[in-house]
Enzyme design. Structure first.
Site, PDB file in Angstrom:
ATOM      1  N   GLY A   1      26.859  47.681  39.328  1.00 22.99           N
ATOM      2  CA  GLY A   1      27.824  46.584  39.525  1.00 22.99           C
ATOM      3  C   GLY A   1      27.510  45.603  40.637  1.00 22.99           C
ATOM      4  O   GLY A   1      27.926  44.450  40.585  1.00 22.99           O
TER       5      GLY A   1
ATOM      6  N   ASP B   1      30.327  46.148  44.475  1.00 24.47           N
ATOM      7  CA  ASP B   1      31.080  45.191  43.665  1.00 24.47           C
ATOM      8  C   ASP B   1      32.581  45.223  43.936  1.00 24.47           C
ATOM      9  O   ASP B   1      33.190  44.200  44.187  1.00 24.47           O
ATOM     10  CB  ASP B   1      30.802  45.404  42.159  1.00 24.47           C
ATOM     11  CG  ASP B   1      31.063  46.832  41.675  1.00 24.47           C
ATOM     12  OD1 ASP B   1      31.363  47.732  42.499  1.00 24.47           O
ATOM     13  OD2 ASP B   1      30.954  47.066  40.446  1.00 24.47           O
TER      14      ASP B   1
ATOM     15  N   ASP C   1      38.111  50.297  44.646  1.00 25.54           N
ATOM     16  CA  ASP C   1      39.300  50.570  43.841  1.00 25.54           C
ATOM     17  C   ASP C   1      40.047  51.737  44.502  1.00 25.54           C
ATOM     18  O   ASP C   1      40.743  51.544  45.486  1.00 25.54           O
ATOM     19  CB  ASP C   1      38.779  50.874  42.423  1.00 25.54           C
ATOM     20  CG  ASP C   1      39.856  50.922  41.366  1.00 25.54           C
ATOM     21  OD1 ASP C   1      40.866  50.222  41.507  1.00 25.54           O
ATOM     22  OD2 ASP C   1      39.688  51.659  40.379  1.00 25.54           O
TER      23      ASP C   1
ATOM     24  N   PHE D   1      42.389  45.422  35.537  1.00 24.76           N
ATOM     25  CA  PHE D   1      40.983  45.691  35.244  1.00 24.76           C
ATOM     26  C   PHE D   1      40.251  44.363  35.074  1.00 24.76           C
ATOM     27  O   PHE D   1      40.720  43.471  34.367  1.00 24.76           O
ATOM     28  CB  PHE D   1      40.834  46.563  33.994  1.00 24.76           C
ATOM     29  CG  PHE D   1      39.481  47.210  33.932  1.00 24.76           C
ATOM     30  CD1 PHE D   1      39.212  48.363  34.664  1.00 24.76           C
ATOM     31  CD2 PHE D   1      38.459  46.649  33.181  1.00 24.76           C
ATOM     32  CE1 PHE D   1      37.944  48.940  34.645  1.00 24.76           C
ATOM     33  CE2 PHE D   1      37.190  47.221  33.153  1.00 24.76           C
ATOM     34  CZ  PHE D   1      36.942  48.368  33.879  1.00 24.76           C
ATOM     35  N   VAL D   2      39.110  44.225  35.737  1.00 23.64           N
ATOM     36  CA  VAL D   2      38.351  42.974  35.679  1.00 23.64           C
ATOM     37  C   VAL D   2      36.928  43.213  35.169  1.00 23.64           C
ATOM     38  O   VAL D   2      36.421  44.325  35.238  1.00 23.64           O
ATOM     39  CB  VAL D   2      38.294  42.271  37.056  1.00 23.64           C
ATOM     40  CG1 VAL D   2      39.667  41.785  37.491  1.00 23.64           C
ATOM     41  CG2 VAL D   2      37.699  43.178  38.142  1.00 23.64           C
TER      42      VAL D   2
ATOM     43  N   ASP E   1      31.443  45.701  34.561  1.00 24.09           N
ATOM     44  CA  ASP E   1      31.319  45.895  33.119  1.00 24.09           C
ATOM     45  C   ASP E   1      32.603  46.364  32.451  1.00 24.09           C
ATOM     46  O   ASP E   1      33.510  46.888  33.083  1.00 24.09           O
ATOM     47  CB  ASP E   1      30.247  46.953  32.839  1.00 24.09           C
ATOM     48  CG  ASP E   1      30.704  48.342  33.286  1.00 24.09           C
ATOM     49  OD1 ASP E   1      31.000  48.511  34.479  1.00 24.09           O
ATOM     50  OD2 ASP E   1      30.793  49.243  32.430  1.00 24.09           O
TER      51      ASP E   1
ATOM     52  N   ARG F   1      28.340  42.188  32.108  1.00 21.64           N
ATOM     53  CA  ARG F   1      28.019  42.089  33.536  1.00 21.64           C
ATOM     54  C   ARG F   1      27.424  40.729  33.894  1.00 21.64           C
ATOM     55  O   ARG F   1      27.435  40.322  35.059  1.00 21.64           O
ATOM     56  CB  ARG F   1      26.997  43.162  33.932  1.00 21.64           C
ATOM     57  CG  ARG F   1      27.492  44.588  33.813  1.00 21.64           C
ATOM     58  CD  ARG F   1      26.440  45.521  34.413  1.00 21.64           C
ATOM     59  NE  ARG F   1      26.644  46.917  34.062  1.00 21.64           N
ATOM     60  CZ  ARG F   1      27.390  47.775  34.755  1.00 21.64           C
ATOM     61  NH1 ARG F   1      28.044  47.361  35.817  1.00 21.64           N
ATOM     62  NH2 ARG F   1      27.493  49.029  34.388  1.00 21.64           N
TER      63      ARG F   1
HETATM   64  P1  IMP Z   1      36.473  53.658  43.181  1.00 20.97           P
HETATM   65  O1  IMP Z   1      35.632  54.874  43.409  1.00 20.97           O
HETATM   66  O2  IMP Z   1      37.771  53.993  42.483  1.00 20.97           O
HETATM   67  O3  IMP Z   1      36.703  52.823  44.414  1.00 20.97           O
HETATM   68  O4  IMP Z   1      35.755  52.805  42.069  1.00 20.97           O
HETATM   69  C1  IMP Z   1      34.742  51.971  42.316  1.00 20.97           C
HETATM   70  C2  IMP Z   1      33.901  51.755  41.068  1.00 20.97           C
HETATM   71  O5  IMP Z   1      34.688  51.769  39.866  1.00 20.97           O
HETATM   72  C3  IMP Z   1      33.258  50.408  41.140  1.00 20.97           C
HETATM   73  O6  IMP Z   1      31.997  50.487  41.748  1.00 20.97           O
HETATM   74  C4  IMP Z   1      33.213  49.984  39.693  1.00 20.97           C
HETATM   75  O7  IMP Z   1      32.002  50.433  39.100  1.00 20.97           O
HETATM   76  C5  IMP Z   1      34.349  50.681  39.021  1.00 20.97           C
HETATM   77  N1  IMP Z   1      35.528  49.792  38.870  1.00 20.97           N
HETATM   78  C6  IMP Z   1      36.695  49.876  39.531  1.00 20.97           C
HETATM   79  N2  IMP Z   1      37.563  48.926  39.143  1.00 20.97           N
HETATM   80  C7  IMP Z   1      36.908  48.212  38.192  1.00 20.97           C
HETATM   81  C8  IMP Z   1      37.288  47.056  37.386  1.00 20.97           C
HETATM   82  O8  IMP Z   1      38.385  46.483  37.468  1.00 20.97           O
HETATM   83  N3  IMP Z   1      36.331  46.619  36.525  1.00 20.97           N
HETATM   84  C9  IMP Z   1      35.106  47.188  36.401  1.00 20.97           C
HETATM   85  N4  IMP Z   1      34.716  48.250  37.125  1.00 20.97           N
HETATM   86  C10 IMP Z   1      35.617  48.760  38.013  1.00 20.97           C
HETATM   87 MG    MG Z   2      31.614  50.611  35.637  1.00 23.99          MG
END
Ligand code: IMP
Ligand code: MG
Length: 183
Positions: free
Chosen positions: A46, A102, A105, A154-155, A161, A167
């Site tokens: 990402g 990227d 979350d 969700f984006v 992706d 992407r």
């Molecule tokens: P975290 O571990 O929950 O902070 O998630 C981070 C990872 O989840 C990012 O590096 C992304 O690959 C994926 N991700 C989280 N939210 C989104 C979204 O809205 N769109 C696409 N990928 C996301």
């Molecule tokens: Mg992903």
């Protein structure tokens, strides 16, 4: 695969807005890392578009490396367990590491990566994230440089992706999940 226009909800951040903010971040990083040669670590996949645009605006000597991690999460949720699927090429001991991610979350991905990297004794370790979804945070993580804070939607696009597609789009868009029909 569907054309993204079939399920696009709205363009949340345009190409112009992204490029303007990324130039500002590059400027800020250049100021902060004078004589500190930042070692930019891009988290695949990402972070790739963000890294390549950001590094064009960094005016101090710098190096890059890549790593990939996967979480054991299901669908669009990540969980606490993260493992390295592609490790760095170079040693980071005594280097000024700047992680280029990227989106933050839940925070689990970056929190795990930070703890993996800290064990290797970098001189400094900071985080540069393009997007932040603060409403979703489950674990506290530092973000030293941030592009945009976004709502809990969700984006896709600009590195992010939907089931590995889209992407390449130069903007960040939200998806209407009712109209999204993956193959
Ligand atoms: P975290 O571990 O929950 O902070 O998630 C981070 C990872 O989840 C990012 O590096 C992304 O690959 C994926 N991700 C989280 N939210 C989104 C979204 O809205 N769109 C696409 N990928 C996301
Ligand atoms: Mg992903």
């Amino acid at each position: 695969m569907q054309d993204y226009r079939d399920f696009l909800d709205e363009i949340l951040i345009t190409e112009e807005q992204l490029q303007k903010r990324i130039a500002e971040l590059g400027e800020e990083i250049s100021q902060d890392y004078q004589n500190e040669d930042p070692h930019l670590i891009c988290i695949l996949r990402g972070g790739i578009l963000f890294l390549t645009d950001l590094m064009r605006h960094i005016r101090v000597p710098n190096t890059i490396d890549f790593m990939a991690v996967s979480s054991y999460g299901v669908e669009r949720q990540s969980t606490g367990q993260v493992r390295i699927t592609l490790d760095l090429k170079d040693d980071i001991q005594d280097r000024n590491v700047l992680l280029v991610e990227d989106i933050i979350d839940s925070g689990y991905t970056i929190a795990s990566v930070l703890s993996f990297l800290n064990m290797r004794h970098p001189k400094s370790l900071k985080v540069c994230a393009l997007l932040d979804k603060p409403d979703r945070r489950e674990v506290e993580v530092p973000i030293h440089y941030l592009g945009f804070s976004i709502p809990n939607k969700f984006v896709f696009g600009y590195g992010l992706d939907m089931d590995e597609y889209y992407r390449n789009l130069p903007f960040i868009a939200t998806v209407d999940l009712d109209r999204y029909k993956p193959d």
